[in-house]
Design a protein around this motif. Sequence first.
Motif, PDB file in Angstrom:
ATOM      1  N   SER A  82     -26.234  20.663  26.292  1.00  0.00           N
ATOM      2  CA  SER A  82     -24.927  20.000  26.310  1.00  0.00           C
ATOM      3  C   SER A  82     -25.068  18.536  26.703  1.00  0.00           C
ATOM      4  O   SER A  82     -24.321  17.670  26.219  1.00  0.00           O
ATOM      5  CB  SER A  82     -23.969  20.716  27.266  1.00  0.00           C
ATOM      6  N   MET A  83     -26.027  18.238  27.577  1.00  0.00           N
ATOM      7  CA  MET A  83     -26.307  16.846  27.943  1.00  0.00           C
ATOM      8  C   MET A  83     -26.831  16.069  26.740  1.00  0.00           C
ATOM      9  O   MET A  83     -26.404  14.939  26.484  1.00  0.00           O
ATOM     10  CB  MET A  83     -27.318  16.813  29.089  1.00  0.00           C
ATOM     11  N   GLU A  84     -27.750  16.688  26.005  1.00  0.00           N
ATOM     12  CA  GLU A  84     -28.323  16.016  24.836  1.00  0.00           C
ATOM     13  C   GLU A  84     -27.265  15.675  23.797  1.00  0.00           C
ATOM     14  O   GLU A  84     -27.345  14.654  23.123  1.00  0.00           O
ATOM     15  CB  GLU A  84     -29.409  16.901  24.213  1.00  0.00           C
ATOM     16  N   LYS A  85     -26.260  16.535  23.674  1.00  0.00           N
ATOM     17  CA  LYS A  85     -25.193  16.307  22.695  1.00  0.00           C
ATOM     18  C   LYS A  85     -24.346  15.078  23.024  1.00  0.00           C
ATOM     19  O   LYS A  85     -23.674  14.533  22.152  1.00  0.00           O
ATOM     20  CB  LYS A  85     -24.302  17.539  22.594  1.00  0.00           C
TER      21      LYS A  85
ATOM     22  N   GLY B  58     -29.633  11.734  20.707  1.00  0.00           N
ATOM     23  CA  GLY B  58     -29.838  13.174  20.577  1.00  0.00           C
ATOM     24  C   GLY B  58     -30.916  13.777  21.455  1.00  0.00           C
ATOM     25  O   GLY B  58     -31.386  14.888  21.184  1.00  0.00           O
ATOM     26  N   ARG B  59     -31.316  13.081  22.502  1.00  0.00           N
ATOM     27  CA  ARG B  59     -32.359  13.600  23.383  1.00  0.00           C
ATOM     28  C   ARG B  59     -32.215  12.984  24.768  1.00  0.00           C
ATOM     29  O   ARG B  59     -31.526  11.972  24.953  1.00  0.00           O
ATOM     30  CB  ARG B  59     -33.746  13.265  22.832  1.00  0.00           C
ATOM     31  N   LEU B  60     -32.895  13.606  25.739  1.00  0.00           N
ATOM     32  CA  LEU B  60     -32.973  13.018  27.066  1.00  0.00           C
ATOM     33  C   LEU B  60     -33.978  11.868  27.060  1.00  0.00           C
ATOM     34  O   LEU B  60     -34.904  11.836  26.255  1.00  0.00           O
ATOM     35  CB  LEU B  60     -33.417  14.069  28.087  1.00  0.00           C
ATOM     36  N   GLY B  61     -33.793  10.947  27.973  1.00  0.00           N
ATOM     37  CA  GLY B  61     -34.749   9.861  28.119  1.00  0.00           C
ATOM     38  C   GLY B  61     -35.976  10.310  28.904  1.00  0.00           C
ATOM     39  O   GLY B  61     -35.947  11.304  29.620  1.00  0.00           O
ATOM     40  N   GLU B  62     -37.053   9.571  28.767  1.00  0.00           N
ATOM     41  CA  GLU B  62     -38.281   9.829  29.520  1.00  0.00           C
ATOM     42  C   GLU B  62     -38.388   8.822  30.666  1.00  0.00           C
ATOM     43  O   GLU B  62     -37.955   7.663  30.528  1.00  0.00           O
ATOM     44  CB  GLU B  62     -39.508   9.694  28.609  1.00  0.00           C
TER      45      GLU B  62
END
Length: 247
Positions: A203-206, A211-215
Amino acid sequence: MRLKDKVCIITGSGKGIGAAAAKKFAEEKAKVVAVCDIDTEAVEKTVKEIKEAGGEAIGFEVDVTDKDDIQDMVDCLMDKYGKVDVLVNNAGIIMDAQLHKMDEDRYDKVIDINLKGTYLCTKAVVDIMREQESGSIINTSSIVGIYGNFGQTNYAASKFGVVGMAKSWAKELGRKGIRANVVCPGFIATSILDDMPEKVIKSMEKKVSLGRLGEPEEIANVYAFLASDESSYITGAVIDVSGDTTL
């Protein structure tokens, strides 16, 4: 070698974003990276990894709410290197609850570490930087510090606060050659997410346009730029590093 010969302090750098930043600064040939965190084992691990990769680091057990801890670290660096070029106020915690369920202790702890800790660490180096007539101060806020977020009254207040601090410091210290800027990460893939259900992470990625989490390394790259002379005309800036996240 963007940070060649710079003496750098990174708070909360035992793990996560802070550890990634410490390693990045060492790769950029900082003269020394002061790795400081309340977690001694994490500090030792990060320092070891930096040294094994050919960098230079010194570890300190530091509680950013303890003036003596902070001063001991700064005194050690001044005795050995005679200067402090960069301070990254990265240390912070999250203790979430909706307002009607948030007790005063939970509120105070987040404010003390995230906000007052930033003040105390910066206060410990500001006269050194003024004397040098140079320095880069980087505060870690969050997109929550811009937009607010459900269940994060204390965290949002602290992260709004470090933005205001940096903008004030930019105005006060610019004439002395000192820059103060803010980085606002979004959802970053660190160990803090380890216990989160997969559906929550999805749900966070959305909420992120990319479309993704950061590194952690993606935040570290921005820290390194702001610490370097490449950003010599940037101060009072608030940089969103969230992949365009909508809260």
